[in-house]
Design a protein around this motif. Structure first.
Motif: not given
Lengths: 199, 199
Positions: A33, A37, A39-45
């Motif tokens: 993640l 961060r 591409g994946l972590m921010a949208p996931l959060a």
């Protein structure tokens, strides 16, 4: 100064509480993640915060909903006079993936268990009986798991609904599509043989 | 109306991109999160957003940091004249869990690979050579994985640092603590025998 490590450790501890992830795989997931961060972590959060805020239990059937009532209970096309009783939202999703059932659901949220003090009240069985009357239900499909607990609960519900003018059915048991007899347990083969149909 | 399902499906798709989770286990994890949305999902989303915003790569060693420079590079007590070269932040964390190393790190972020066009530049090897001069380094410990790629990269770094007044070492190979000979591969037993020590 050691804030970064502490926060990352806390994130790992939270991730490790997910089913299927242990402390080691949670660490690997968090590292992944952090690498992705943007591409994946921010949208996931963001999506997680959004769902955490909006998702709730449907007041009618126990499915996951955004409003008070879920999509399926709200949809008049699903008022087919059939209610499918499932143990869990995961089972409801599995039924919906199948796409063959067009009626509504009732999610118990578990099975009867004297040990864990789970009685009919906790499973919303009185609510189910109330729905059967109120929604003009003609068929209740007991799609509970083929475990001892699932079948005990199914028998309890069938008895509680006895005497009403409605069909009570359960899912057929037999050989799964693509299944090989050699790999099936004896109980399934026996059940499939007992329920054999003309070809 | 179908917004709830769409958003949950999107959340599942995002979760499924984590290492160790597939579409099925991601679905199970999301269901668990929704059930524990106050106790787990909301804090996890918050911590994830926080780390996504604050975490970055240390400009000096490649470790994960909150500021421009990580905790270890910032800590004057870690200026021991030793640099431990690791492939990955996960390896750095593993070394730190061991707790035996008191110096600083250099995270390559991978191994040399002609196929994937990963050269010395991509791994920050020129930066490592620069640090060796600037930080008065006396020992470089090559803690790369015992794979072909790891060892190729280690040899490359050792050659690049040749002729300088410093020790270049690598981790010892041998029987792991608690390891049973019967379960070890032949290569490890051979390496442990070659490196045998007086008792």
């Amino acid at each position: 100064m050691s804030g970064a490590r502490d926060e990352i450790e806390e994130l790992i501890a939270l991730m490790a509480r997910l089913p299927g992830l242990g402390p080691r795989s949670a660490r690997r997931a968090v590292l992944h993640l952090i690498r992705k961060r943007a591409g994946l972590m921010a949208p996931l959060a963001q999506m997680m915060a959004h769902v955490a805020e909006t998702a709730r239990e449907c007041a009618c059937c126990g499915n996951i909903a955004v409003g008070a009532i879920c999509d399926i209970c709200e949809n008049p096309a699903r008022a087919t006079g059939e209610i499918c009783v499932v143990e869990d939202v995961a089972d409801l999703w599995a039924m919906e993936r199948g796409g063959a059932f067009k009626g509504r659901y009732h999610v118990l949220g578990g099975t009867l268990s004297a040990l864990d003090a789970v009685g009919p009240e906790e499973l919303g069985i009185p609510k189910l009986i109330e729905r059967v009357g109120a929604e003009g239900v003609r068929e209740v499909i007991l799609a509970l798991n083929a475990t001892v607990e699932g079948q005990t609960t199914a028998h309890y519900i069938a008895e509680a609904l006895e005497g009403r003018d409605l069909r009570i059915t359960s899912l057929a048991q037999g050989v799964p599509i693509g299944g090989e007899l050699d790999y099936l347990d004896d109980g399934t083969i026996q059940a499939a043989l007992r329920a054999r149909r003309s070809f």
